[in-house]
Design an enzyme around this catalytic site. Structure first.
Site, PDB file in Angstrom:
ATOM      1  N   TYR A   1       1.091  -1.471  -0.172  1.00  0.00           N
ATOM      2  CA  TYR A   1      -0.036  -0.272  -0.088  1.00  0.00           C
ATOM      3  C   TYR A   1       0.404   1.013   0.025  1.00  0.00           C
ATOM      4  O   TYR A   1       0.024   2.173   0.143  1.00  0.00           O
ATOM      5  CB  TYR A   1      -0.726  -0.356   0.987  1.00  0.00           C
ATOM      6  CG  TYR A   1      -2.119  -1.407   1.128  1.00  0.00           C
ATOM      7  CD1 TYR A   1      -2.763  -1.099   0.213  1.00  0.00           C
ATOM      8  CD2 TYR A   1      -2.210  -2.592   2.095  1.00  0.00           C
ATOM      9  CE1 TYR A   1      -4.096  -2.254   0.106  1.00  0.00           C
ATOM     10  CE2 TYR A   1      -2.684  -3.476   2.088  1.00  0.00           C
ATOM     11  CZ  TYR A   1      -3.505  -3.666   1.428  1.00  0.00           C
ATOM     12  OH  TYR A   1      -4.339  -4.209   1.020  1.00  0.00           O
TER      13      TYR A   1
ATOM     14  N   HIS B   1      -8.040   0.070  -7.068  1.00  0.00           N
ATOM     15  CA  HIS B   1      -7.012  -1.163  -5.803  1.00  0.00           C
ATOM     16  C   HIS B   1      -5.781  -0.742  -5.784  1.00  0.00           C
ATOM     17  O   HIS B   1      -5.217  -0.414  -7.127  1.00  0.00           O
ATOM     18  CB  HIS B   1      -6.923  -2.596  -6.034  1.00  0.00           C
ATOM     19  CG  HIS B   1      -8.393  -3.303  -5.677  1.00  0.00           C
ATOM     20  ND1 HIS B   1      -9.080  -2.953  -4.941  1.00  0.00           N
ATOM     21  CD2 HIS B   1      -9.199  -3.696  -6.729  1.00  0.00           C
ATOM     22  CE1 HIS B   1     -10.685  -3.185  -5.211  1.00  0.00           C
ATOM     23  NE2 HIS B   1     -10.413  -3.585  -6.218  1.00  0.00           N
TER      24      HIS B   1
END
Ligand code: DQA
Length: 152
Positions: free
Chosen positions: A26, A103
């Site tokens: 992330y 995403h």
């Protein structure tokens, strides 16, 4: 350039904890950093953004219910709900707004269950594994869709 189309950027479960999640998937940004980055991408191409995040599925659904007349398109990163929340799919469908699924991580290259998306066939595009840059691509794609089909 004046802000044109209104893009609702919706983050789902656990994305408020972005700064505490695995940076190999992330990156290092907090959700606030990410939102500021997205706002900058949008401003560059004359779009306006509004942001929403919740860890409560019902709150997420209810935000979608309110979008009619408040937004022209949606970017949705629903986190893990992506992989199983048919309720969120139904609520997104009922907005009738063009939407792109984003995403940060590459969901195709992680656990098998992350390959499943309840948004399949509903969103105009699915962008994954491009980090924050994925949101720039999503904004561009929605701007094009809105220009090509005004009043949709
Ligand atoms: C995510 C991917 C999901 O599989 C995960 O559950 C998330 C974040 C992403 O942005 O990469 O919470 O949507």
């Amino acid at each position: 350039m004046a802000a044109g189309y209104r893009i609702e950027v919706m983050h789902g479960v656990n994305l408020d904890m972005l700064h505490r999640r695995d940076p190999t998937h992330y990156g290092e940004m907090s959700l606030l950093d990410l939102e500021r980055t997205i706002e900058g991408f949008a401003r560059e191409i004359g779009l306006s953004t509004r942001f929403f995040q919740s860890n409560f599925e019902g709150a997420f659904v209810e935000r979608l219910h309110l979008l009619e007349g408040q937004a022209d398109a949606v970017i949705v990163n629903a986190g893990a709900w992506t992989h199983y929340s048919w309720a969120i799919r139904d609520a997104l469908e009922l907005t009738k707004l063009p939407a792109v699924e984003v995403h940060l991580s590459d969901v195709e290259k992680r656990d098998p269950w992350r390959k499943i998306s309840v948004f399949d066939g509903l969103c105009i595009e699915k962008i994954s594994g491009k980090g924050p840059e994925g949101y720039r691509l999503a904004l561009q794609s929605l701007q094009k869709a809105l220009k090509d089909a005004p009043g949709r």
